[in-house]
Design an enzyme around this catalytic site. Structure first.
Site, PDB file in Angstrom:
ATOM      1  N   HIS A   1     -29.620  -6.046  52.701  1.00  0.00           N
ATOM      2  CA  HIS A   1     -29.873  -4.615  52.833  1.00  0.00           C
ATOM      3  C   HIS A   1     -29.390  -3.861  51.604  1.00  0.00           C
ATOM      4  CE1 HIS A   1     -25.735  -4.809  54.619  1.00  0.00           C
ATOM      5  NE2 HIS A   1     -25.596  -3.647  54.032  1.00  0.00           N
TER       6      HIS A   1
ATOM      7  N   HIS B   1     -27.348  -1.585  50.332  1.00  0.00           N
ATOM      8  CA  HIS B   1     -26.088  -0.892  50.100  1.00  0.00           C
ATOM      9  C   HIS B   1     -25.391  -1.497  48.890  1.00  0.00           C
ATOM     10  CE1 HIS B   1     -25.544   0.784  54.482  1.00  0.00           C
ATOM     11  NE2 HIS B   1     -26.447   1.449  53.771  1.00  0.00           N
TER      12      HIS B   1
ATOM     13  N   ASP C   1     -22.544  -2.550  48.149  1.00  0.00           N
ATOM     14  CA  ASP C   1     -21.654  -3.706  48.243  1.00  0.00           C
ATOM     15  C   ASP C   1     -22.425  -5.024  48.283  1.00  0.00           C
ATOM     16  OD1 ASP C   1     -22.396  -2.489  50.685  1.00  0.00           O
ATOM     17  OD2 ASP C   1     -20.888  -3.590  51.817  1.00  0.00           O
ATOM     18  N   HIS C   2     -23.734  -4.960  48.510  1.00  0.00           N
ATOM     19  CA  HIS C   2     -24.555  -6.174  48.538  1.00  0.00           C
ATOM     20  C   HIS C   2     -25.576  -6.246  47.409  1.00  0.00           C
ATOM     21  CE1 HIS C   2     -22.767  -6.942  52.426  1.00  0.00           C
ATOM     22  NE2 HIS C   2     -23.056  -5.698  52.758  1.00  0.00           N
TER      23      HIS C   2
ATOM     24  N   HIS D   1     -29.129  -1.256  60.642  1.00  0.00           N
ATOM     25  CA  HIS D   1     -27.992  -0.928  59.768  1.00  0.00           C
ATOM     26  C   HIS D   1     -28.482  -0.101  58.586  1.00  0.00           C
ATOM     27  CE1 HIS D   1     -23.955  -1.522  58.199  1.00  0.00           C
ATOM     28  NE2 HIS D   1     -24.470  -1.870  57.037  1.00  0.00           N
TER      29      HIS D   1
ATOM     30  N   TYR E   1     -24.832  11.736  61.301  1.00  0.00           N
ATOM     31  CA  TYR E   1     -25.998  10.979  61.758  1.00  0.00           C
ATOM     32  C   TYR E   1     -25.851  10.601  63.228  1.00  0.00           C
ATOM     33  CZ  TYR E   1     -29.820   7.557  61.531  1.00  0.00           C
ATOM     34  OH  TYR E   1     -30.987   6.865  61.735  1.00  0.00           O
TER      35      TYR E   1
ATOM     36  N   HIS F   1     -21.388 -10.003  55.300  1.00  0.00           N
ATOM     37  CA  HIS F   1     -19.918  -9.983  55.303  1.00  0.00           C
ATOM     38  C   HIS F   1     -19.473 -11.270  55.989  1.00  0.00           C
ATOM     39  CE1 HIS F   1     -19.263  -5.824  53.891  1.00  0.00           C
ATOM     40  NE2 HIS F   1     -20.410  -5.584  54.500  1.00  0.00           N
TER      41      HIS F   1
END
Length: 309
Positions: free
Chosen positions: A110, A112, A114-115, A188, A222, A256
């Site tokens: 996905h 984001h 961090d990935h 997500h 949200y 993760h």
């Protein structure tokens, strides 16, 4: 299924070298002295690259997964970690004896930071295109998430990715003998995908699932249950959970590692079996319970509707 990308025919000498276990003796030696990752590591804590099974290798950090699936005709990389983590991924690929230039495709979970924060650097090092579902592909090109993302406003930007190719839902990416199927799992993030492929060690074959994050995290503003603001989002999220639960799933890995207890299943601290045919079903069920709890909390905190006069 379509071959992707063209031009993967290599010299006979390279094929012979690649067919050798660049790694098998090295991996056994490295595993003995591997870093022990804590159960809840920081994202960029360095990890020793490890063979998970057959031609599937963990090349990420203690806190963020990246996988390399290898073949004599080229490799596929999944995810990059953060910008700093991407540099570790590159070093880990080389440490295993593989050449970054032989990565033929990069796919993601996905969109984001961090990935995917290290994608731009990894793409420059490998020359490989990045494949992603929409709207993740658009986010990668811009280097920033938009308001469609539940965590918009809490996310860092990242270096834009130059060569991004959009793939369809359930499209299969092939590189030589490798075949990875994309499973749309929005929730997500809107553009999230999971991946599944078969990896063999001799006659022992296992079905891998790299299941994306399924957590209903968001900014304070949200609301997943706001159907007017996000029409169909919860329904698509639930369909994603159903897809993951129904997958043929021997070995589960998640973006993760802690979400699938990877460090209890591989490495020097392992005390659980790597394979578990119920893992995907259990992972999806846990996410379903968390989503239901989140929706109930939103409903309980919703302002009361004023009565009509």
């Amino acid at each position: 299924m379509k071959p992707f990308p063209p031009g993967v025919y290599l010299s006979a000498a390279f094929l012979l070298l690649s067919a050798l276990p660049a790694g098998r003796a090295w991996a056994d030696e490295a595993a003995a002295g591997a870093t022990t990752c804590p159960a809840e590591p920081r994202w960029d804590d360095p990890a020793t690259p490890l063979r998970l099974h057959g031609n599937t290798w963990f090349v990420g950090t203690c806190g963020i997964s990246a996988l390399l699936i290898t073949s004599p005709q080229g490799h596929v990389l999944i995810d990059s970690g953060t910008a700093a983590g991407g540099r570790q991924v590159l070093a880990n690929i080389r440490a295993l004896g593989f050449r970054p230039e032989d990565v033929r495709a990069i796919v993601i979970s996905h969109e984001h930071f961090d990935h995917v924060g290290g994608l731009a650097d990894l793409q420059r090092a490998t020359g490989a295109p990045v494949l992603a579902r929409e709207p993740a592909a658009s986010t990668l090109r811009h280097g920033a998430n938009d308001r469609s993302d539940p965590q918009f406003g809490q996310l860092k930007s990242f270096a834009p990715v130059a060569n991004v190719r959009t793939i369809g839902d359930e499209e299969t990416v092939t590189v030589g003998p490798l075949s990875l199927k994309s499973i749309p799992t929005p929730g997500h993030t809107p553009g999230a995908a999971s991946w599944t492929w078969r990896s063999c060690d001799g006659d022992e074959c296992r079905q891998f699932v790299y299941a994306d994050s399924l957590s209903a995290f968001s900014s304070d503003q949200y609301r997943f249950g706001d159907e007017q603001a996000h029409p169909g989002y919860v329904a698509a999220f639930r369909q994603a959970l159903d897809r993951v639960a129904a997958l043929d799933c021997d070995i589960l890995v998640t973006p993760h590692p802690s979400a699938s207890r990877l460090w209890s299943r591989v490495g020097p601290g392992a005390n659980e079996p790597l394979a578990n045919t119920h893992a995907c079903r259990d992972y999806a069920q846990s996410a379903r319970e968390r989503l239901d709890k989140r929706l109930a909390e939103e409903a309980a905190s919703a302002p009361a509707t004023a009565p009509r006069p």
